[in-house]
Write an enzyme that holds these catalytic residues in place. Structure first.
Site, PDB file in Angstrom:
ATOM      1  N   ALA A  99       0.812  -1.219   0.000  1.00  0.00           N
ATOM      2  CA  ALA A  99       0.000   0.000   0.000  1.00  0.00           C
ATOM      3  C   ALA A  99       0.849   1.274   0.000  1.00  0.00           C
ATOM      4  O   ALA A  99       0.383   2.330  -0.441  1.00  0.00           O
ATOM      5  CB  ALA A  99      -0.943  -0.008   1.199  1.00  0.00           C
TER       6      ALA A  99
ATOM      7  N   HIS B 101       3.674   1.771  -1.798  1.00  0.00           N
ATOM      8  CA  HIS B 101       3.914   2.061  -3.222  1.00  0.00           C
ATOM      9  C   HIS B 101       2.663   2.681  -3.844  1.00  0.00           C
ATOM     10  O   HIS B 101       2.737   3.625  -4.631  1.00  0.00           O
ATOM     11  CB  HIS B 101       4.212   0.764  -3.995  1.00  0.00           C
ATOM     12  CG  HIS B 101       5.481   0.063  -3.619  1.00  0.00           C
ATOM     13  ND1 HIS B 101       5.483  -1.183  -3.035  1.00  0.00           N
ATOM     14  CD2 HIS B 101       6.782   0.408  -3.763  1.00  0.00           C
ATOM     15  CE1 HIS B 101       6.740  -1.576  -2.845  1.00  0.00           C
ATOM     16  NE2 HIS B 101       7.547  -0.629  -3.271  1.00  0.00           N
TER      17      HIS B 101
ATOM     18  N   MET C 222       5.559   0.109   5.998  1.00  0.00           N
ATOM     19  CA  MET C 222       5.379  -0.923   4.973  1.00  0.00           C
ATOM     20  C   MET C 222       6.668  -1.080   4.182  1.00  0.00           C
ATOM     21  O   MET C 222       7.332  -0.100   3.855  1.00  0.00           O
ATOM     22  CB  MET C 222       4.237  -0.545   4.055  1.00  0.00           C
ATOM     23  CG  MET C 222       2.919  -0.639   4.765  1.00  0.00           C
ATOM     24  SD  MET C 222       1.566  -0.571   3.610  1.00  0.00           S
ATOM     25  CE  MET C 222       0.217  -0.651   4.778  1.00  0.00           C
TER      26      MET C 222
ATOM     27  N   ARG D 240      10.284  -5.990   2.251  1.00  0.00           N
ATOM     28  CA  ARG D 240      11.085  -6.924   3.049  1.00  0.00           C
ATOM     29  C   ARG D 240      10.350  -7.407   4.302  1.00  0.00           C
ATOM     30  O   ARG D 240      10.806  -8.355   4.944  1.00  0.00           O
ATOM     31  CB  ARG D 240      12.419  -6.287   3.434  1.00  0.00           C
ATOM     32  CG  ARG D 240      13.353  -6.109   2.234  1.00  0.00           C
ATOM     33  CD  ARG D 240      14.781  -5.785   2.669  1.00  0.00           C
ATOM     34  NE  ARG D 240      15.727  -5.912   1.565  1.00  0.00           N
ATOM     35  CZ  ARG D 240      16.057  -4.926   0.728  1.00  0.00           C
ATOM     36  NH1 ARG D 240      15.533  -3.738   0.887  1.00  0.00           N
ATOM     37  NH2 ARG D 240      16.914  -5.143  -0.245  1.00  0.00           N
TER      38      ARG D 240
HETATM   39  P1  AMP Z   1      11.143  -0.110  -3.421  1.00  0.00           P
HETATM   40  O1  AMP Z   1      10.240  -0.948  -4.276  1.00  0.00           O
HETATM   41  O2  AMP Z   1      11.364  -0.646  -2.056  1.00  0.00           O
HETATM   42  O3  AMP Z   1      12.407   0.279  -4.149  1.00  0.00           O
HETATM   43  O4  AMP Z   1      10.360   1.246  -3.196  1.00  0.00           O
HETATM   44  C1  AMP Z   1       9.898   2.023  -4.264  1.00  0.00           C
HETATM   45  C2  AMP Z   1       9.472   3.383  -3.765  1.00  0.00           C
HETATM   46  O5  AMP Z   1       8.421   3.223  -2.816  1.00  0.00           O
HETATM   47  C3  AMP Z   1      10.613   4.116  -3.039  1.00  0.00           C
HETATM   48  O6  AMP Z   1      10.523   5.498  -3.343  1.00  0.00           O
HETATM   49  C4  AMP Z   1      10.305   3.848  -1.600  1.00  0.00           C
HETATM   50  O7  AMP Z   1      10.816   4.845  -0.736  1.00  0.00           O
HETATM   51  C5  AMP Z   1       8.785   3.891  -1.635  1.00  0.00           C
HETATM   52  N1  AMP Z   1       8.232   3.223  -0.447  1.00  0.00           N
HETATM   53  C6  AMP Z   1       8.590   2.010   0.039  1.00  0.00           C
HETATM   54  N2  AMP Z   1       7.923   1.758   1.183  1.00  0.00           N
HETATM   55  C7  AMP Z   1       7.144   2.842   1.428  1.00  0.00           C
HETATM   56  C8  AMP Z   1       6.231   3.198   2.470  1.00  0.00           C
HETATM   57  N3  AMP Z   1       5.997   2.391   3.490  1.00  0.00           N
HETATM   58  N4  AMP Z   1       5.606   4.400   2.396  1.00  0.00           N
HETATM   59  C9  AMP Z   1       5.849   5.238   1.352  1.00  0.00           C
HETATM   60  N5  AMP Z   1       6.688   4.957   0.340  1.00  0.00           N
HETATM   61  C10 AMP Z   1       7.341   3.782   0.383  1.00  0.00           C
END
Ligand code: AMP
Length: 296
Positions: free
Chosen positions: A32, A34, A181, A184
């Protein structure tokens, strides 16, 4: 929704798009958090482009690249339901052909915190994001506060190299028990998952000590660490207090805003979280001021 796997196909699609473009870059295994970024991108731009790419360059040898969760079909459905216009979903060899040899190294802000724990991580992030920015050509790109150092590194890159786009950080989206969230989180055993909200409790503890008037970074760090130490399953990797603009460590008491960040190991999984202090600064406007880039 268009799904494009090659640079050639994506470029052709992008040439046909005019008007504002909101971009959300992801490694998939969507949650959620993302989708909050996508929702904002959808509300503020004519076209929304997302990417799913598990970037080998940002994982070091001992990390979980092969095991990183991949769930392409459900992810595409979530993007479709969220009103995404196009998804760029390349294979690693599409992004890094055999003769690939150009890397982006953002100095200084990449060095501490996660950069110290994961040598080479931000070089991998900056390199892939530069390439994805060139391909997707965002008007606005949205990132999560959870990865605050990533936002600062990318803001620096965007400023230094004059990328014509805005980096917009949005507040961390949390489970109802406060756990940030993260893709991982699914590595956690049921016991570790129950213990994981201790990170949020530690952040809240430090925030209330700050609220009561404490400005000594060592005392603020200690108040967070103390909470983590009450949880036998949690091992504190680091808790740090930095200037949110420069990421330099704050060593003396100050009334300037602070970035409190920590990484905690639960079993084999490292979880990170952070908060601006004072706590009420954790909103888009202040995050943009302290971590993001001004409009181009
Ligand atoms: P990732 O798929 O982990 O590389 O994350 C993709 C994008 O989603 C990055 O900009 C992360 O900072 C953002 N993101 C990951 N987890 C969260 C979260 N809990 N709340 C807001 N954005 C997030």
């Amino acid at each position: 929704m268009q799904v494009l796997n090659t640079i050639a196909d994506f470029k052709q699609y992008r040439r046909g798009v005019s008007g504002s473009v909101g971009v959300v870059l992801t490694m998939g295994a969507l949650h959620a958090g993302h989708l909050e970024l996508v929702k904002t991108a959808r509300a503020e731009n004519q076209t929304v482009i997302t990417t799913i790419f598990v970037n080998p360059l940002q994982f070091s040898a001992n990390e979980d690249f092969a095991a990183y969760p991949r769930r392409i079909e459900p992810d595409l459905q979530l993007f479709r339901d969220a009103g995404v216009d196009a998804v760029f979903l390349p294979k690693p060899e599409e992004i890094y052909p055999e003769d690939f040899s150009t890397y982006i190294h953002v100095e200084e802000v990449s060095l501490g915190l996660e950069g110290e724990r994961r040598p080479g991580h931000f070089r991998g992030v900056a390199t892939v994001v530069a390439k994805l920015f060139h391909l997707t050509q965002p008007t606005r790109s949205y990132f999560g506060q959870k990865d605050a150092q990533q936002v600062v590194v990318l803001r620096q890159m965007v400023r230094d190299l004059a990328f014509p786009l805005e980096v917009i950080p949005l507040p961390t989206f949390r489970e109802t028990d406060g756990l940030a969230m993260s893709s991982r989180n699914q590595y956690l055993t049921p016991e570790e998952r129950l213990a994981a909200p201790i990170i949020w409790q530690a952040i809240k503890a430090a925030a209330s000590v700050y609220e009561a008037g404490e400005r000594d970074p060592n005392i603020l760090r200690a108040s967070a660490a103390e909470v983590i130490h009450t949880e036998p399953l949690a091992q504190l990797d680091y808790v740090a207090i930095n200037d949110p603009k420069t990421l330099r460590g704050i060593l003396e008491p100050t009334d300037q805003p602070m970035l409190l960040s920590m990484t905690v190991k639960l079993g084999k999984t490292y979880l990170l979280d952070n908060s601006l202090l004072p706590f009420h600064l954790n909103n888009r406007e202040n995050l943009t001021q302290f971590l993001g880039s001004p409009s181009f």
